[in-house]
Scaffold this motif. Structure first.
Motif, PDB file in Angstrom:
ATOM      1  N   ASP A  38       0.826  -1.193   0.000  1.00  0.00           N
ATOM      2  CA  ASP A  38       0.000   0.000   0.000  1.00  0.00           C
ATOM      3  C   ASP A  38       0.869   1.255   0.000  1.00  0.00           C
ATOM      4  O   ASP A  38       0.545   2.251  -0.646  1.00  0.00           O
ATOM      5  CB  ASP A  38      -0.924  -0.016   1.212  1.00  0.00           C
ATOM      6  N   TYR A  39       1.987   1.218   0.701  1.00  0.00           N
ATOM      7  CA  TYR A  39       2.897   2.367   0.794  1.00  0.00           C
ATOM      8  C   TYR A  39       3.390   2.796  -0.586  1.00  0.00           C
ATOM      9  O   TYR A  39       3.536   3.982  -0.856  1.00  0.00           O
ATOM     10  CB  TYR A  39       4.090   2.019   1.689  1.00  0.00           C
ATOM     11  N   ILE A  40       3.619   1.840  -1.454  1.00  0.00           N
ATOM     12  CA  ILE A  40       4.095   2.191  -2.798  1.00  0.00           C
ATOM     13  C   ILE A  40       2.944   2.332  -3.795  1.00  0.00           C
ATOM     14  O   ILE A  40       3.153   2.472  -4.993  1.00  0.00           O
ATOM     15  CB  ILE A  40       5.146   1.186  -3.321  1.00  0.00           C
ATOM     16  N   GLY A  41       1.709   2.285  -3.279  1.00  0.00           N
ATOM     17  CA  GLY A  41       0.531   2.497  -4.117  1.00  0.00           C
ATOM     18  C   GLY A  41       0.206   1.334  -5.025  1.00  0.00           C
ATOM     19  O   GLY A  41      -0.387   1.510  -6.089  1.00  0.00           O
ATOM     20  N   ASP A  42       0.553   0.129  -4.591  1.00  0.00           N
ATOM     21  CA  ASP A  42       0.381  -1.040  -5.449  1.00  0.00           C
ATOM     22  C   ASP A  42      -0.785  -1.944  -5.027  1.00  0.00           C
ATOM     23  O   ASP A  42      -0.772  -3.131  -5.319  1.00  0.00           O
ATOM     24  CB  ASP A  42       1.682  -1.843  -5.483  1.00  0.00           C
ATOM     25  N   VAL A  43      -1.779  -1.386  -4.338  1.00  0.00           N
ATOM     26  CA  VAL A  43      -2.954  -2.162  -3.952  1.00  0.00           C
ATOM     27  C   VAL A  43      -4.188  -1.459  -4.511  1.00  0.00           C
ATOM     28  O   VAL A  43      -4.396  -0.270  -4.279  1.00  0.00           O
ATOM     29  CB  VAL A  43      -3.085  -2.293  -2.419  1.00  0.00           C
ATOM     30  N   ASP A  44      -4.987  -2.188  -5.248  1.00  0.00           N
ATOM     31  CA  ASP A  44      -6.236  -1.649  -5.778  1.00  0.00           C
ATOM     32  C   ASP A  44      -7.350  -1.956  -4.781  1.00  0.00           C
ATOM     33  O   ASP A  44      -7.904  -3.052  -4.762  1.00  0.00           O
ATOM     34  CB  ASP A  44      -6.547  -2.262  -7.145  1.00  0.00           C
ATOM     35  N   TRP A  45      -7.682  -0.978  -3.940  1.00  0.00           N
ATOM     36  CA  TRP A  45      -8.666  -1.182  -2.882  1.00  0.00           C
ATOM     37  C   TRP A  45     -10.079  -1.244  -3.419  1.00  0.00           C
ATOM     38  O   TRP A  45     -11.001  -1.592  -2.688  1.00  0.00           O
ATOM     39  CB  TRP A  45      -8.540  -0.078  -1.822  1.00  0.00           C
ATOM     40  N   THR A  46     -10.297  -0.945  -4.692  1.00  0.00           N
ATOM     41  CA  THR A  46     -11.646  -1.011  -5.250  1.00  0.00           C
ATOM     42  C   THR A  46     -12.079  -2.447  -5.552  1.00  0.00           C
ATOM     43  O   THR A  46     -13.247  -2.695  -5.811  1.00  0.00           O
ATOM     44  CB  THR A  46     -11.755  -0.185  -6.549  1.00  0.00           C
ATOM     45  N   LEU A  47     -11.150  -3.390  -5.501  1.00  0.00           N
ATOM     46  CA  LEU A  47     -11.474  -4.775  -5.842  1.00  0.00           C
ATOM     47  C   LEU A  47     -12.180  -5.533  -4.730  1.00  0.00           C
ATOM     48  O   LEU A  47     -12.827  -6.548  -4.986  1.00  0.00           O
ATOM     49  CB  LEU A  47     -10.206  -5.532  -6.253  1.00  0.00           C
ATOM     50  N   SER A  48     -12.053  -5.062  -3.487  1.00  0.00           N
ATOM     51  CA  SER A  48     -12.678  -5.792  -2.383  1.00  0.00           C
ATOM     52  C   SER A  48     -12.954  -4.874  -1.201  1.00  0.00           C
ATOM     53  O   SER A  48     -12.025  -4.431  -0.526  1.00  0.00           O
ATOM     54  CB  SER A  48     -11.773  -6.945  -1.927  1.00  0.00           C
ATOM     55  N   ASP A  49     -14.240  -4.607  -0.971  1.00  0.00           N
ATOM     56  CA  ASP A  49     -14.612  -3.813   0.204  1.00  0.00           C
ATOM     57  C   ASP A  49     -14.258  -4.550   1.492  1.00  0.00           C
ATOM     58  O   ASP A  49     -13.867  -3.928   2.478  1.00  0.00           O
ATOM     59  CB  ASP A  49     -16.102  -3.494   0.196  1.00  0.00           C
ATOM     60  N   ALA A  50     -14.393  -5.860   1.501  1.00  0.00           N
ATOM     61  CA  ALA A  50     -14.085  -6.638   2.709  1.00  0.00           C
ATOM     62  C   ALA A  50     -12.607  -6.520   3.071  1.00  0.00           C
ATOM     63  O   ALA A  50     -12.259  -6.353   4.238  1.00  0.00           O
ATOM     64  CB  ALA A  50     -14.474  -8.098   2.508  1.00  0.00           C
ATOM     65  N   ALA A  51     -11.729  -6.594   2.077  1.00  0.00           N
ATOM     66  CA  ALA A  51     -10.287  -6.462   2.337  1.00  0.00           C
ATOM     67  C   ALA A  51      -9.966  -5.058   2.824  1.00  0.00           C
ATOM     68  O   ALA A  51      -9.185  -4.875   3.766  1.00  0.00           O
ATOM     69  CB  ALA A  51      -9.495  -6.783   1.082  1.00  0.00           C
ATOM     70  N   LYS A  52     -10.578  -4.073   2.199  1.00  0.00           N
ATOM     71  CA  LYS A  52     -10.351  -2.684   2.601  1.00  0.00           C
ATOM     72  C   LYS A  52     -10.821  -2.458   4.037  1.00  0.00           C
ATOM     73  O   LYS A  52     -10.116  -1.834   4.836  1.00  0.00           O
ATOM     74  CB  LYS A  52     -11.078  -1.747   1.640  1.00  0.00           C
ATOM     75  N   ASP A  53     -11.988  -2.969   4.395  1.00  0.00           N
ATOM     76  CA  ASP A  53     -12.519  -2.816   5.750  1.00  0.00           C
ATOM     77  C   ASP A  53     -11.641  -3.530   6.775  1.00  0.00           C
ATOM     78  O   ASP A  53     -11.370  -3.002   7.854  1.00  0.00           O
ATOM     79  CB  ASP A  53     -13.947  -3.339   5.839  1.00  0.00           C
TER      80      ASP A  53
END
Length: 86
Positions: A38-53
């Motif tokens: 995430d620090y390097i901006g390499d996670v797409d948080w739009t793919l999973s609300d559960a993972a983001k939460d």
């Protein structure tokens, strides 16, 4: 871009969006690795609300905040990195 969807369910969190138990060392180990991506901006948080939460709940724990405060010289994290409710 890393797909964080597998981190949002299974043994790490229950289906209602809350911890079904006390967070375990595996939760923090997984979140630490995810934090680096995430620090390097390499996670797409739009793919999973559960993972983001799940990650937002881990990020909000006092024991995880020192990790969020660390910086790499010359590399700035994305704006949402320090935001606990990103």
């Amino acid at each position: 871009v890393f797909n964080a969807a597998p981190f949002g369910g299974g043994t790490l969190a229950n289906g209602d969006g809350s911890f079904g138990y006390r967070p375990m060392p595996a939760d923090f180990a997984a979140a630490g690795h995810l934090s680096a991506l995430d620090y390097i901006g390499d996670v797409d948080w739009t793919l999973s609300d559960a993972a983001k939460d799940w990650y937002a709940r881990i990020k909000s724990r006092p024991s995880f905040r020192p990790i969020l405060a660390e910086r790499i010289s010359g590399v700035a994290p994305p704006e949402h990195y320090d935001d606990l409710d990103f």
